[in-house]
Design an enzyme around this catalytic site. Structure first.
Site, short mmCIF file in Angstrom:
data_model
loop_
_atom_site.label_atom_id
_atom_site.label_comp_id
_atom_site.label_asym_id
_atom_site.label_seq_id
_atom_site.Cartn_x
_atom_site.Cartn_y
_atom_site.Cartn_z
N SER A 159 122.38 41.53 58.75
CA SER A 159 123.48 41.26 57.55
C SER A 159 124.33 42.26 58.59
CB SER A 159 123.52 42.55 56.43
OG SER A 159 123.12 44.06 56.95
N TYR A 184 119.91 49.56 51.70
CA TYR A 184 119.72 47.95 51.96
C TYR A 184 120.53 47.46 53.27
CZ TYR A 184 120.60 43.14 52.51
OH TYR A 184 120.80 41.89 52.92
#
Length: 312
Positions: A159, A184
């Protein structure tokens, strides 16, 4: 594996699609595995690789859903895999190894995002366990097949954590207060460090590894977020329409994954973090290497798997 000879001077960028990246590339006879390759970015990746001639195996926790999603795509098969269950990882890897197939491309695409606090296995935080530890164990279990034909390309979906990856070494599983976005981000940071260390360890065997930021894509990955959260963040309007100009279609988000998996121009860039079909950062500094080595050792200890003989 013999990678594509397609020149990177074609100018792929944030608007390129996976199909465009693979234009003119023949992947006939190549074997690819795409975790989560039946939804969102993964499905776009599976479609593009199969259209270029690759045989694609899609490991999935929900095999019935996966088979329905890939029905009609030639050259695609589905098998069972739950990345949060190390027994499932071992069983899947054993089936692949028993087939005798060498792996040319492994794309670690599956993941979960911003989940409510969930613990799996021996109490591991689920995002770290699924996004990182499951893929770490999978790669190490599949190692004989990854090196069997001169070395595979391994791509790890990350990400925007790539600029400054962080691991909460003192509270890896959020025992002292859970933050879903912090968890995350940590799992995606782990993906980046894992790819860097895998490349360092595997390059002598011909394996090159990359981490990829696909950018902003609306996919089922957001299933744990409420509509109100996404509206409040300015991602979508009340009708569910994407608002941020950075948002791209899944076929565009998948472009960097297939570029990483096939481009000859990346042969000397192993371990790097990629975005929009560009090399953004190489993780070869002393602090980055120390963090990557530490994460590898920790992952080996937690999973009991290490293809390089550092653990049982």
């Amino acid at each position: 594996m013999t990678v594509s000879k397609q020149p990177d001077a074609l100018g792929f960028d944030i608007d390129s699609t996976a199909t465009e990246v693979l234009t003119g590339i023949d992947l006939s006879g190549r074997f690819a595995i795409v975790t989560g390759g039946y939804s969102g970015l993964g499905l776009a990746t599976t479609r593009a690789l199969a259209a270029a001639g690759a045989e694609v195996l899609v490991p999935a926790r929900r095999t019935d859903v996966a088979r329905e999603a890939v029905a009609g795509i030639d050259g695609v098969q589905v098998d069972e895999l739950d990345l949060a269950d190390l027994d499932s990882v071992r069983n899947f890897a054993d089936r692949v190894l028993d087939s005798g197939r060498s792996i040319d491309i492994l794309i670690n695409n599956a993941g979960i995002m911003a989940t409510p606090l969930t613990r799996v296995g021996p109490g591991w935080e689920a995002q770290f366990a699924t996004n990182h530890l499951g893929h770490y164990a999978l790669v190490n279990r599949l190692w004989p097949a990854l090196v069997a034909d001169g070395g595979a390309r391994v791509v790890v979906l990350s990400s925007g954590a790539g600029e400054n990856p962080r691991i909460n070494w003192d509270d890896l599983h959020f025992e002292n207060g859970y933050d879903k976005w912090g968890a995350y981000s940590q799992s995606k940071s782990a993906n980046i460090l894992f790819a860097a260390e895998l490349d360092r360890l595997g390059r002598a065997s011909g394996v090159r590894a990359f981490s990829v930021n696909p950018g902003y894509i609306l996919t089922p990955l957001q299933r744990h977020l409420s509509k109100e959260e996404m509206v409040g963040a300015g991602w979508i309007d009340e009708n569910g329409t994407a608002l941020l100009p950075e948002f791209r279609a899944p076929e565009q988000g998948a472009a960097t994954q297939v570029w990483a998996a096939t481009s000859a121009g990346l042969e000397s860039e192993g371990g790097s973090y990629l975005q929009a079909c560009k090399v953004v950062k190489s993780f070869d500094g002393p602090e980055e290497r120390e963090a990557a080595e530490r994460l590898w050792a920790l992952s080996a200890d937690l999973t009991g798997v290490d293809a390089f003989g550092k653990s049982a």
